[in-house]
Design a protein around this motif. Structure first.
Motif, PDB file in Angstrom:
ATOM      1  N   GLU A   1      45.998  55.740  28.964  1.00 31.47           N
ATOM      2  CA  GLU A   1      45.357  54.453  29.222  1.00 31.47           C
ATOM      3  C   GLU A   1      46.311  53.508  29.937  1.00 31.47           C
ATOM      4  O   GLU A   1      47.536  53.606  29.790  1.00 31.47           O
ATOM      5  N   SER A   2      45.724  52.579  30.666  1.00 34.70           N
ATOM      6  CA  SER A   2      46.485  51.516  31.313  1.00 34.70           C
ATOM      7  C   SER A   2      45.567  50.319  31.514  1.00 34.70           C
ATOM      8  O   SER A   2      44.343  50.445  31.397  1.00 34.70           O
ATOM      9  N   GLY A   3      46.166  49.168  31.794  1.00 30.38           N
ATOM     10  CA  GLY A   3      45.373  47.996  32.124  1.00 30.38           C
ATOM     11  C   GLY A   3      45.286  46.941  31.051  1.00 30.38           C
ATOM     12  O   GLY A   3      44.677  45.887  31.272  1.00 30.38           O
ATOM     13  N   GLY A   4      45.869  47.193  29.896  1.00 32.46           N
ATOM     14  CA  GLY A   4      45.840  46.187  28.849  1.00 32.46           C
ATOM     15  C   GLY A   4      46.831  45.074  29.128  1.00 32.46           C
ATOM     16  O   GLY A   4      47.533  45.073  30.135  1.00 32.46           O
TER      17      GLY A   4
ATOM     18  N   SER B   1      38.679  38.335  31.966  1.00 29.69           N
ATOM     19  CA  SER B   1      38.186  39.705  32.093  1.00 29.69           C
ATOM     20  C   SER B   1      39.360  40.654  32.281  1.00 29.69           C
ATOM     21  O   SER B   1      40.443  40.232  32.685  1.00 29.69           O
ATOM     22  N   LEU B   2      39.116  41.904  31.974  1.00 30.76           N
ATOM     23  CA  LEU B   2      40.093  42.927  32.306  1.00 30.76           C
ATOM     24  C   LEU B   2      39.398  44.269  32.446  1.00 30.76           C
ATOM     25  O   LEU B   2      38.243  44.435  32.046  1.00 30.76           O
TER      26      LEU B   2
ATOM     27  N   GLY C   1      26.376  43.980  26.835  1.00 30.73           N
ATOM     28  CA  GLY C   1      26.422  42.827  27.719  1.00 30.73           C
ATOM     29  C   GLY C   1      27.800  42.461  28.227  1.00 30.73           C
ATOM     30  O   GLY C   1      27.940  42.024  29.373  1.00 30.73           O
ATOM     31  N   ARG C   2      28.847  42.630  27.412  1.00 35.49           N
ATOM     32  CA  ARG C   2      30.192  42.245  27.843  1.00 35.49           C
ATOM     33  C   ARG C   2      31.069  43.428  28.222  1.00 35.49           C
ATOM     34  O   ARG C   2      32.086  43.259  28.891  1.00 35.49           O
TER      35      ARG C   2
ATOM     36  N   VAL D   1      35.653  44.655  30.750  1.00 36.64           N
ATOM     37  CA  VAL D   1      35.289  43.715  29.698  1.00 36.64           C
ATOM     38  C   VAL D   1      35.270  42.307  30.282  1.00 36.64           C
ATOM     39  O   VAL D   1      36.232  41.892  30.943  1.00 36.64           O
ATOM     40  N   HIS D   2      34.196  41.598  30.028  1.00 35.35           N
ATOM     41  CA  HIS D   2      34.055  40.219  30.502  1.00 35.35           C
ATOM     42  C   HIS D   2      34.009  39.266  29.311  1.00 35.35           C
ATOM     43  O   HIS D   2      33.753  39.663  28.181  1.00 35.35           O
TER      44      HIS D   2
END
Length: 127
Positions: free
Chosen positions: A6-9, A17-18, A66-67, A83-84
């Motif tokens: 995983e990456s992006g946290g 958002s991410l 939704g998110r 994720v928003h």
């Protein structure tokens, strides 16, 4: 050998958002349901989203509708979680996982149905 990375946290302000990414290797990616789970301190691992082997179907528990958006890219052997409108309660370690059985969606919301897990990516949402 199966690998999920995983990456992006990171640290994000509430309302932001991410996008989390999970790169996979060591198996035929298009054969398996992939999913995202999360675990906050002191809590059980929680189902966030799953996507069918073809990518045609996505599954979310009601609180995530939704998110959260799960997607996959066959060419890159990767699965993503967008994720928003992040909230402080979204703070957790996020894990991607591969379903235990090929071409199966059985019990996709249960962690026990997933055989391989990434190392996790910390997401911290500040208020």
């Amino acid at each position: 050998q199966v690998h999920l990375v995983e990456s992006g946290g990171g640290l994000v302000q509430a309302g932001g958002s991410l996008r989390l990414s999970c790169a996979s290797s060591g198996f035929i990616f298009s054969y398996y349901v992939m999913a995202w789970f999360r675990q906050a301190p002191g809590k059980e691992r929680e189902f966030v989203a799953a996507i069918s082997s073809s990518g045609d179907y996505t599954y979310y528990p009601d609180p995530m509708m939704g998110r959260f958006t799960i997607s996959r890219d066959k060419a890159k052997n990767s699965v993503y979680l967008q994720v928003h409108s992040l909230k402080p309660e979204d703070t957790a370690v996020y894990y991607c996982a591969r379903h235990r059985f090929p071409m199966s969606t059985a019990n996709y919301e249960s962690p026990e149905q997933y055989e391989y897990w990434g190392q996790g990516s910390q997401v911290t949402v500040s208020s």
